[in-house]
Design an enzyme around this catalytic site. Sequence first.
Site, PDB file in Angstrom:
ATOM      1  N   SER A   1       1.726  -9.298  -0.774  1.00  0.00           N
ATOM      2  CA  SER A   1       1.480  -8.374  -0.572  1.00  0.00           C
ATOM      3  C   SER A   1       1.412  -7.597   0.848  1.00  0.00           C
ATOM      4  O   SER A   1       1.992  -6.595   0.708  1.00  0.00           O
ATOM      5  CB  SER A   1      -0.150  -8.678  -1.261  1.00  0.00           C
ATOM      6  OG  SER A   1      -0.926  -9.218  -0.677  1.00  0.00           O
ATOM      7  N   LYS A  29       0.959  -0.735  -0.113  1.00  0.00           N
ATOM      8  CA  LYS A  29       0.097  -0.383  -0.296  1.00  0.00           C
ATOM      9  C   LYS A  29       0.639   1.405  -0.316  1.00  0.00           C
ATOM     10  O   LYS A  29       0.216   2.179  -0.411  1.00  0.00           O
ATOM     11  CB  LYS A  29      -0.866   0.294   1.441  1.00  0.00           C
ATOM     12  CG  LYS A  29      -2.310  -0.973   1.402  1.00  0.00           C
ATOM     13  CD  LYS A  29      -2.969  -0.790   0.414  1.00  0.00           C
ATOM     14  CE  LYS A  29      -4.547  -1.675   0.472  1.00  0.00           C
ATOM     15  NZ  LYS A  29      -4.174  -3.382   1.184  1.00  0.00           N
ATOM     16  N   GLU A  55     -10.473   6.162   2.920  1.00  0.00           N
ATOM     17  CA  GLU A  55     -10.803   4.820   3.510  1.00  0.00           C
ATOM     18  C   GLU A  55      -9.813   3.776   3.962  1.00  0.00           C
ATOM     19  O   GLU A  55      -9.139   3.726   3.182  1.00  0.00           O
ATOM     20  CB  GLU A  55     -11.941   4.223   2.559  1.00  0.00           C
ATOM     21  CG  GLU A  55     -11.838   3.436   1.399  1.00  0.00           C
ATOM     22  CD  GLU A  55     -10.572   4.085   0.344  1.00  0.00           C
ATOM     23  OE1 GLU A  55     -10.541   5.001   0.958  1.00  0.00           O
ATOM     24  OE2 GLU A  55      -9.833   3.500  -0.375  1.00  0.00           O
TER      25      GLU A  55
HETATM   26  C1  LIG Z   1      -5.316  -4.255   1.532  1.00  0.00           C
HETATM   27  C2  LIG Z   1      -4.430  -5.782   1.142  1.00  0.00           C
HETATM   28  C3  LIG Z   1      -4.884  -6.456  -0.113  1.00  0.00           C
HETATM   29  C4  LIG Z   1      -5.718  -6.236  -0.984  1.00  0.00           C
HETATM   30  O1  LIG Z   1      -5.723  -4.952  -1.460  1.00  0.00           O
HETATM   31  P1  LIG Z   1      -5.425  -4.676  -3.535  1.00  0.00           P
HETATM   32  O2  LIG Z   1      -5.756  -3.450  -4.046  1.00  0.00           O
HETATM   33  O3  LIG Z   1      -6.551  -5.855  -3.992  1.00  0.00           O
HETATM   34  O4  LIG Z   1      -3.694  -5.785  -3.517  1.00  0.00           O
HETATM   35  C5  LIG Z   1      -4.202  -7.174  -0.056  1.00  0.00           C
HETATM   36  N1  LIG Z   1      -2.781  -7.983   0.468  1.00  0.00           N
HETATM   37  C6  LIG Z   1      -2.761  -6.986   1.988  1.00  0.00           C
HETATM   38  C7  LIG Z   1      -1.633  -6.830   1.955  1.00  0.00           C
HETATM   39  C8  LIG Z   1      -3.027  -5.873   2.031  1.00  0.00           C
HETATM   40  O5  LIG Z   1      -3.071  -4.998   2.997  1.00  0.00           O
END
Ligand SMILES: *Cc1c(COP(=O)(O)O)cnc(C)c1O
Length: 392
Positions: free
Chosen positions: A378, A89, A111
């Site tokens: 992620s 993020k 948000e």
């Molecule tokens: C917010 C988040 C997601 C989902 O958001 P995307 O916009 O689909 O990437 C996935 N993994 C983590 C660790 C997150 O914090």
Amino acid sequence: MAYPDNQGHFGQYGGRYAPETLMAVLTELEKEFTRIRKNPAFNKEFSLYLQEYAGRPSNLYHAKRLSAHLKTLNVYLKREDLLHTGAHKINNTLGQILVARRMGKTRIIAETGAGQHGVATATVCALFGLKCVIYMGREDLHRQALNVLRMKLLGADVRPVDSGSKTLKDAMNEAVRDWVAHPEDTFYIIGSVAGFHPYPLMVREFQAVIGKEARRQFLAKERRLPDFLVACVGGGSNAMGLFHAFYGDSKVQMIGVEAAGHGLASGAHSATLMKGRVGVLHGSKSMLLQNADGQVQIAHSIAAGLDYPGVGPEHAYYKETGRARYVAVDDKSAVQALKMLARLEGIIPALETAHAIAYLNTLAKQVKKSSSVIVCLSGRGDKDMNQLAALI
Ligand SMILES: *Cc1c(COP(=O)(O)O)cnc(C)c1O
């Protein structure tokens, strides 16, 4: 098509369905973004913050024990979990706040669902000394208490949202309401590749660094391209961030993993691309979970960051054109996969990420010959420890 048309359409999806009061602001943002996207000074500044503040490039790690366990898959993990604030993020919030600064905005709103986007936004607001207001559904506020504390420590004003399902979509509605009331001084940092044009494009461009690096890193290690890319899909930003650089590499297969929650048949899931229909949410046309009357359906996932009834329009386009395919993994399998990665590699992923890991078990059985895969790791699991403690 790797770029949308002038109105932000990826095929039939995308666009700008916004209240009249926001049209001028969105046009101004689009102009500014178009101008700076190719501006070397902006890109240099952005790269510098990504490197020196966020910790890029993130590693592409060859997960040998996991690969041996899966037998037919050679797995590489793109370690976005190692970045500052623990997830991908931060790439997006750094990019957007640099745009906000160039536009002379002094107040930031956002948000948040899992709280990760809220933390990443509060972080960059502290970094640049800007006022920060975060809208968060009351339901998520309870699930992600640790992130709420983080945001407050970082100086953000966290406002609970009690409307609707009290989750991400309602927090997004509330943020839009705030923006309509304060269009002059306020910049809205959207957390995924969703929302009115130009957000889906802008967020993708800021997250595309994931795939650009991964492609270069994989080529350097293996002297060829991977067979598969796998990433979890909530709004779709980490997935699109990984996929975009490989768009033209037609042999590279892309797989987005949605949340099947309690199961696709249960109705309690967040598998928008698999089970949704075309509709408009938060300013753009995409796939959407809705009931027979077209009302937005409440999404469910054990992972707060996947718990969203919409999805970015570019994913809907990828699905329609067959450039990517979309699958789903349920809550239980995600928790098992989290444990599997922890035991095999010493890495505890976020529950969102665990959905992508879980799908490797299925993919390993499907492939005909030994194949290579890059998974977008992620985020890290620290934020989910309270929830896991209650489960295990
Ligand atoms: C917010 C988040 C997601 C989902 O958001 P995307 O916009 O689909 O990437 C996935 N993994 C983590 C660790 C997150 O914090």
